[in-house]
Design a protein around this motif. Structure first.
Motif, short mmCIF file in Angstrom:
data_model
loop_
_atom_site.label_atom_id
_atom_site.label_comp_id
_atom_site.label_asym_id
_atom_site.label_seq_id
_atom_site.Cartn_x
_atom_site.Cartn_y
_atom_site.Cartn_z
N VAL A 69 -8.34 8.35 -9.77
CA VAL A 69 -9.22 7.28 -10.29
C VAL A 69 -8.65 6.05 -9.67
O VAL A 69 -9.15 5.08 -9.19
CB VAL A 69 -9.42 7.14 -11.66
CG1 VAL A 69 -10.17 5.90 -12.18
CG2 VAL A 69 -10.63 8.22 -12.18
N LEU A 70 -7.23 5.75 -9.82
CA LEU A 70 -6.49 4.56 -9.46
C LEU A 70 -6.32 4.42 -8.13
O LEU A 70 -6.73 3.46 -7.50
CB LEU A 70 -5.04 4.78 -10.20
CG LEU A 70 -5.05 4.57 -11.64
CD1 LEU A 70 -3.27 4.80 -12.03
CD2 LEU A 70 -5.32 3.35 -12.03
N LEU A 71 -6.40 5.79 -7.30
CA LEU A 71 -6.33 5.40 -5.76
C LEU A 71 -7.64 5.15 -5.42
O LEU A 71 -7.87 4.49 -4.48
CB LEU A 71 -5.81 6.88 -5.26
CG LEU A 71 -5.80 7.06 -3.76
CD1 LEU A 71 -4.79 6.12 -3.28
CD2 LEU A 71 -5.34 8.39 -3.31
N ALA B 239 -9.77 3.47 -6.78
CA ALA B 239 -10.05 1.90 -7.14
C ALA B 239 -9.32 1.02 -6.27
O ALA B 239 -9.79 0.00 -5.82
CB ALA B 239 -9.63 1.56 -8.56
N TYR B 240 -8.13 1.35 -5.82
CA TYR B 240 -7.35 0.86 -5.10
C TYR B 240 -7.86 0.68 -3.67
O TYR B 240 -7.75 -0.38 -2.84
CB TYR B 240 -5.86 1.28 -4.90
CG TYR B 240 -4.94 0.63 -3.98
CD1 TYR B 240 -4.28 -0.49 -4.29
CD2 TYR B 240 -4.62 1.10 -2.78
CE1 TYR B 240 -3.39 -1.10 -3.26
CE2 TYR B 240 -3.86 0.43 -1.84
CZ TYR B 240 -2.95 -0.66 -2.25
OH TYR B 240 -2.42 -1.37 -1.25
N SER C 252 0.72 -1.20 0.02
CA SER C 252 -0.07 -0.02 -0.03
C SER C 252 0.93 1.16 -0.06
O SER C 252 0.70 2.31 -0.63
CB SER C 252 -0.96 -0.03 1.13
OG SER C 252 -1.76 -1.12 1.35
N ALA D 267 -6.40 10.83 -13.39
CA ALA D 267 -6.19 9.56 -13.53
C ALA D 267 -5.66 8.83 -12.30
O ALA D 267 -6.03 7.67 -11.94
CB ALA D 267 -5.14 9.27 -14.83
N LEU D 268 -4.88 9.61 -11.61
CA LEU D 268 -4.13 9.17 -10.28
C LEU D 268 -5.39 8.98 -9.44
O LEU D 268 -5.31 8.01 -8.52
CB LEU D 268 -3.18 10.21 -9.88
CG LEU D 268 -2.02 10.20 -10.80
CD1 LEU D 268 -0.97 11.32 -10.34
CD2 LEU D 268 -1.31 8.93 -11.13
N TYR E 91 2.27 1.40 -3.43
CA TYR E 91 1.19 2.02 -4.32
C TYR E 91 1.26 3.57 -4.47
O TYR E 91 1.17 4.28 -5.16
CB TYR E 91 0.32 1.47 -4.19
CG TYR E 91 -0.90 1.55 -5.34
CD1 TYR E 91 -0.85 1.03 -6.23
CD2 TYR E 91 -1.82 2.62 -5.09
CE1 TYR E 91 -1.82 1.27 -7.32
CE2 TYR E 91 -2.91 2.80 -5.98
CZ TYR E 91 -2.83 2.18 -7.15
OH TYR E 91 -3.91 2.40 -8.13
N LEU F 56 1.96 6.55 -7.03
CA LEU F 56 1.35 7.59 -7.63
C LEU F 56 1.74 8.83 -7.25
O LEU F 56 1.73 9.78 -8.27
CB LEU F 56 -0.10 7.42 -6.82
CG LEU F 56 -0.92 6.02 -7.09
CD1 LEU F 56 -2.43 6.22 -6.22
CD2 LEU F 56 -1.31 5.99 -8.65
#
Length: 265
Positions: free
Chosen positions: A180-182, A184-185, A158, A177-178, A161, A165
């Motif tokens: 969204v990725l965060l 989702a994670y 974690s 985009a970052l 990750y 980012l």
């Protein structure tokens, strides 16, 4: 004849100007190198005095660095020194006329700090992630639950990750985009983690109740799920009872599921 003299004067002026520019550029590079070495040494000393080597000792990143003949402190300090030298080199190229001012302002002066910060974030993330794994693993060493073995790795990756980012953000990756990725994670972490650590979380909830209400304490003789013995320890996750030289480790959720019988003398 006059035209030839003017041409010679212009040529001499260009040569002198070029020599001056090269001299100034050389001075800038020398100063940048000296300043970079000084920054690396001073920063290395400050990090050492702050106890950073002791804090990162035992982490995977530090062990890898030592196998390569260096250390985390040396990497960070040398990276800082190289950053100073790189900035000085860019200014030297501008002074020599190799790089124009527009490119310097709009390109390299923006890229070099971003690369430096991104590299620093990655190194910090790797070190903090490794250290977090060690700390969490040490805290959960006494927890005899299968799920507890996966928690240190989950914390470690974690941190990795999040550091990745942040580093990507420094390199110009779109913030949306970052995020969204965060998101989702985090969703996956909560959803999958909730399923994977369901029994561990239920044991923790039961353990908090047992610690606060104390239906039995250390030294009491109890029967839990058919196991009779003397209570040796009660923590958030498990209860340890001992009988005839044998120790039984009972998850606290099992205490709630099967009940507990306290023997009275």
């Amino acid at each position: 004849m006059v035209v030839q003299l003017d041409a010679v004067r212009r040529l001499l002026r260009r040569l002198l100007t070029s020599e001056v520019d090269l001299f100034v550029a050389s001075v800038i590079i020398v100063v940048a190198v000296l300043l970079g070495v000084l920054v690396a040494r001073v920063l290395g000393g400050l990090l050492t005095d702050a106890g950073v080597p002791d804090e990162v000792e035992g982490t995977l990143f530090e062990r890898t660095a030592q196998r390569l003949g260096t250390s985390t402190v040396k990497l960070v300090s040398r990276l800082s020194g190289l950053f100073v030298i790189a900035v000085g080199t860019v200014f030297a190229l501008q002074a020599a006329g190799i790089v124009n001012a527009g490119l310097l302002t709009e390109g390299l002066t923006d890229l070099i700090p971003r690369l430096f910060i991104a590299a620093l974030v990655v190194i910090t993330g790797l070190v903090v992630g490794d250290k977090a794994e060690l700390v969490v693993g040490e805290r959960l060493r006494s927890v005899k639950l299968p799920e507890a073995n996966a928690l240190p790795l989950l914390v470690k990756y974690s941190v990795f990750y999040i550091a990745a980012l942040v580093a990507l953000g420094q390199l110009g990756v779109a913030t949306a985009a970052l995020l969204v990725l965060l998101g989702a994670y985090v969703f996956g972490l909560v959803f999958i983690g909730g399923l994977a650590f369901k029994e561990m979380l239920s044991s923790a909830a039961a353990g908090i109740y047992l610690v606060l209400k104390e239906p039995y304490t250390i030294g009491d003789e109890v029967v839990i799920d058919g196991q009779q013995g003397i209570v040796q320890e009660v923590d958030v996750f498990v209860t340890r009872i001992e009988s005839d030289g044998r120790e039984f480790v009972v998850p606290n959720r099992q205490v709630f599921e099967t009940g507990v019988v306290r023997m009275r003398n």
